[in-house]
Design a protein around this motif. Sequence first.
Motif, PDB file in Angstrom:
ATOM      1  N   VAL A 149      56.528  41.837  26.512  1.00 45.52           N
ATOM      2  CA  VAL A 149      55.142  41.758  26.058  1.00 45.52           C
ATOM      3  C   VAL A 149      54.382  40.698  26.843  1.00 45.52           C
ATOM      4  N   TRP A 150      55.075  39.582  27.137  1.00 47.15           N
ATOM      5  CA  TRP A 150      54.400  38.499  27.848  1.00 47.15           C
ATOM      6  C   TRP A 150      53.943  38.934  29.238  1.00 47.15           C
ATOM      7  N   LEU A 151      54.716  39.839  29.880  1.00 46.87           N
ATOM      8  CA  LEU A 151      54.330  40.306  31.210  1.00 46.87           C
ATOM      9  C   LEU A 151      53.045  41.123  31.135  1.00 46.87           C
ATOM     10  N   VAL A 152      52.950  41.987  30.132  1.00 42.80           N
ATOM     11  CA  VAL A 152      51.735  42.780  29.966  1.00 42.80           C
ATOM     12  C   VAL A 152      50.542  41.859  29.720  1.00 42.80           C
ATOM     13  N   ALA A 153      50.739  40.814  28.907  1.00 37.55           N
ATOM     14  CA  ALA A 153      49.654  39.882  28.601  1.00 37.55           C
ATOM     15  C   ALA A 153      49.213  39.104  29.847  1.00 37.55           C
ATOM     16  N   VAL A 154      50.196  38.601  30.616  1.00 36.75           N
ATOM     17  CA  VAL A 154      49.858  37.842  31.821  1.00 36.75           C
ATOM     18  C   VAL A 154      49.214  38.749  32.867  1.00 36.75           C
ATOM     19  N   PHE A 155      49.711  39.963  32.986  1.00 35.02           N
ATOM     20  CA  PHE A 155      49.113  40.943  33.903  1.00 35.02           C
ATOM     21  C   PHE A 155      47.652  41.185  33.549  1.00 35.02           C
ATOM     22  N   ALA A 156      47.386  41.395  32.267  1.00 36.50           N
ATOM     23  CA  ALA A 156      46.014  41.657  31.822  1.00 36.50           C
ATOM     24  C   ALA A 156      45.113  40.455  32.092  1.00 36.50           C
ATOM     25  N   GLY A 157      45.628  39.254  31.813  1.00 37.17           N
ATOM     26  CA  GLY A 157      44.812  38.062  32.024  1.00 37.17           C
ATOM     27  C   GLY A 157      44.512  37.803  33.483  1.00 37.17           C
ATOM     28  N   THR A 158      45.535  37.894  34.337  1.00 33.41           N
ATOM     29  CA  THR A 158      45.316  37.603  35.750  1.00 33.41           C
ATOM     30  C   THR A 158      44.528  38.694  36.455  1.00 33.41           C
ATOM     31  N   TRP A 159      44.574  39.925  35.916  1.00 32.72           N
ATOM     32  CA  TRP A 159      43.797  41.008  36.530  1.00 32.72           C
ATOM     33  C   TRP A 159      42.311  40.666  36.562  1.00 32.72           C
ATOM     34  N   MET A 160      41.823  39.969  35.530  1.00 29.71           N
ATOM     35  CA  MET A 160      40.403  39.679  35.436  1.00 29.71           C
ATOM     36  C   MET A 160      39.958  38.593  36.410  1.00 29.71           C
ATOM     37  N   VAL A 161      40.905  37.979  37.127  1.00 31.44           N
ATOM     38  CA  VAL A 161      40.557  36.958  38.108  1.00 31.44           C
ATOM     39  C   VAL A 161      39.602  37.525  39.153  1.00 31.44           C
ATOM     40  N   ASN A 162      39.871  38.753  39.615  1.00 41.36           N
ATOM     41  CA  ASN A 162      39.003  39.378  40.617  1.00 41.36           C
ATOM     42  C   ASN A 162      37.570  39.473  40.131  1.00 41.36           C
ATOM     43  N   LEU A 163      37.395  39.924  38.893  1.00 38.48           N
ATOM     44  CA  LEU A 163      36.057  40.102  38.354  1.00 38.48           C
ATOM     45  C   LEU A 163      35.356  38.761  38.199  1.00 38.48           C
ATOM     46  N   VAL A 164      36.074  37.776  37.680  1.00 46.43           N
ATOM     47  CA  VAL A 164      35.487  36.452  37.470  1.00 46.43           C
ATOM     48  C   VAL A 164      35.063  35.829  38.802  1.00 46.43           C
ATOM     49  N   THR A 165      35.943  35.881  39.801  1.00 48.94           N
ATOM     50  CA  THR A 165      35.612  35.265  41.085  1.00 48.94           C
ATOM     51  C   THR A 165      34.483  36.002  41.795  1.00 48.94           C
ATOM     52  N   SER A 166      34.409  37.328  41.636  1.00 53.20           N
ATOM     53  CA  SER A 166      33.313  38.065  42.269  1.00 53.20           C
ATOM     54  C   SER A 166      31.973  37.691  41.654  1.00 53.20           C
ATOM     55  N   VAL A 167      31.948  37.467  40.337  1.00 52.17           N
ATOM     56  CA  VAL A 167      30.721  37.031  39.672  1.00 52.17           C
ATOM     57  C   VAL A 167      30.345  35.626  40.126  1.00 52.17           C
ATOM     58  N   MET A 168      31.339  34.745  40.240  1.00 48.62           N
ATOM     59  CA  MET A 168      31.090  33.374  40.670  1.00 48.62           C
ATOM     60  C   MET A 168      30.562  33.314  42.094  1.00 48.62           C
ATOM     61  N   GLN A 169      30.986  34.249  42.940  1.00 47.68           N
ATOM     62  CA  GLN A 169      30.579  34.233  44.333  1.00 47.68           C
ATOM     63  C   GLN A 169      29.229  34.887  44.576  1.00 47.68           C
ATOM     64  N   SER A 170      28.573  35.335  43.520  1.00 47.03           N
ATOM     65  CA  SER A 170      27.268  35.973  43.688  1.00 47.03           C
ATOM     66  C   SER A 170      26.129  34.976  43.606  1.00 47.03           C
ATOM     67  N   GLY A 171      26.410  33.725  43.263  1.00 46.45           N
ATOM     68  CA  GLY A 171      25.373  32.716  43.108  1.00 46.45           C
ATOM     69  C   GLY A 171      25.196  31.871  44.353  1.00 46.45           C
ATOM     70  N   PRO A 172      24.319  30.832  44.273  1.00 43.11           N
ATOM     71  CA  PRO A 172      24.030  29.975  45.422  1.00 43.11           C
ATOM     72  C   PRO A 172      25.193  29.067  45.803  1.00 43.11           C
ATOM     73  N   ASN A 173      26.151  28.865  44.901  1.00 39.03           N
ATOM     74  CA  ASN A 173      27.269  27.970  45.176  1.00 39.03           C
ATOM     75  C   ASN A 173      28.518  28.720  45.604  1.00 39.03           C
ATOM     76  N   ALA A 174      28.365  29.972  46.025  1.00 37.34           N
ATOM     77  CA  ALA A 174      29.515  30.789  46.416  1.00 37.34           C
ATOM     78  C   ALA A 174      30.220  30.176  47.621  1.00 37.34           C
ATOM     79  N   ALA A 175      31.541  30.301  47.634  1.00 37.04           N
ATOM     80  CA  ALA A 175      32.339  29.812  48.758  1.00 37.04           C
ATOM     81  C   ALA A 175      33.590  30.667  48.860  1.00 37.04           C
ATOM     82  N   SER A 176      34.104  30.788  50.064  1.00 40.29           N
ATOM     83  CA  SER A 176      35.307  31.580  50.281  1.00 40.29           C
ATOM     84  C   SER A 176      36.392  30.708  50.886  1.00 40.29           C
ATOM     85  N   MET A 177      37.643  30.884  50.400  1.00 46.38           N
ATOM     86  CA  MET A 177      38.758  30.127  50.951  1.00 46.38           C
ATOM     87  C   MET A 177      39.087  30.589  52.364  1.00 46.38           C
ATOM     88  N   VAL A 178      38.919  31.886  52.614  1.00 45.79           N
ATOM     89  CA  VAL A 178      39.211  32.457  53.939  1.00 45.79           C
ATOM     90  C   VAL A 178      37.949  33.131  54.453  1.00 45.79           C
TER      91      VAL A 178
END
Length: 240
Positions: A149-178
């Motif tokens: 169960v913990w794997l499904v929970a961690v998978f679900a939580g980390t999956w949203m990282v893409n969405l969160v970072t894409s929203v964060m990068q849409s503003g004036p303070n956007a930055a990319s590591m690469v």
Amino acid sequence: MPSATTLAEPRPTVADFHRVNRGGGLFSESISQWIGAAFALAAQRLGLRPTALTLANLVLGLAASVTVVALADDVAAGTVPAWAVGLFALVAWQVAYALDCADGQLARVTGQGSAAGARIDVLCDVAAQIALVAAIGATAVAQRPSTPVWLVAVFAGTWMVNLVTSVMQSGPNAASMVTSTSLPVRLVKLVRDYGAVIFVAGLVLAFAPALAFWVMVAFTIVNGGFLLASIAFSARASLR
């Protein structure tokens, strides 16, 4: 006064819509954004508003994911063919994502962008991706009941990282590591390209659903690693 992004010509082309896309990765820019541009053109000719495309994306994405969840046990038991469910999900998810690409293009080209429209776009993306994660998780558990169960929970939580970072990068303070845009780097970044990811997910569900467990493991590692790297990158920048 018309928006600066509104094109001067009365009948924009598919290329005009694609020109204002916000990227998303090599797969998304080469395929999803072009399909989205065609959808945006059709919507513009029909007089549809961007939110209509946003809601269509939500409905189609949810329909595909709910179907996968509802039939996961039957697919595992062999009473429903995996290829039929998986290919339906693959096509529906890709069309839904293209509609998600299209709503922003339509808004920028026609000057119909608004704060409310941006909010509903993000909210629908969250809902669609929660359903997608549920579909992959349900398939993994049905195929391999011992899935923790913990794997499904961690998978679900980390999956949203893409969405969160894409929203964060849409503003004036956007930055990319690469910041490199070389082809090798862009190929590596396909592991975080949403269009490519849902394409692979659909193929797995259609032809190798037993691998859904390992899909969860792989993307948990990729997205979790990216989250930790992003935290370190941002912390270093903030301490300078």
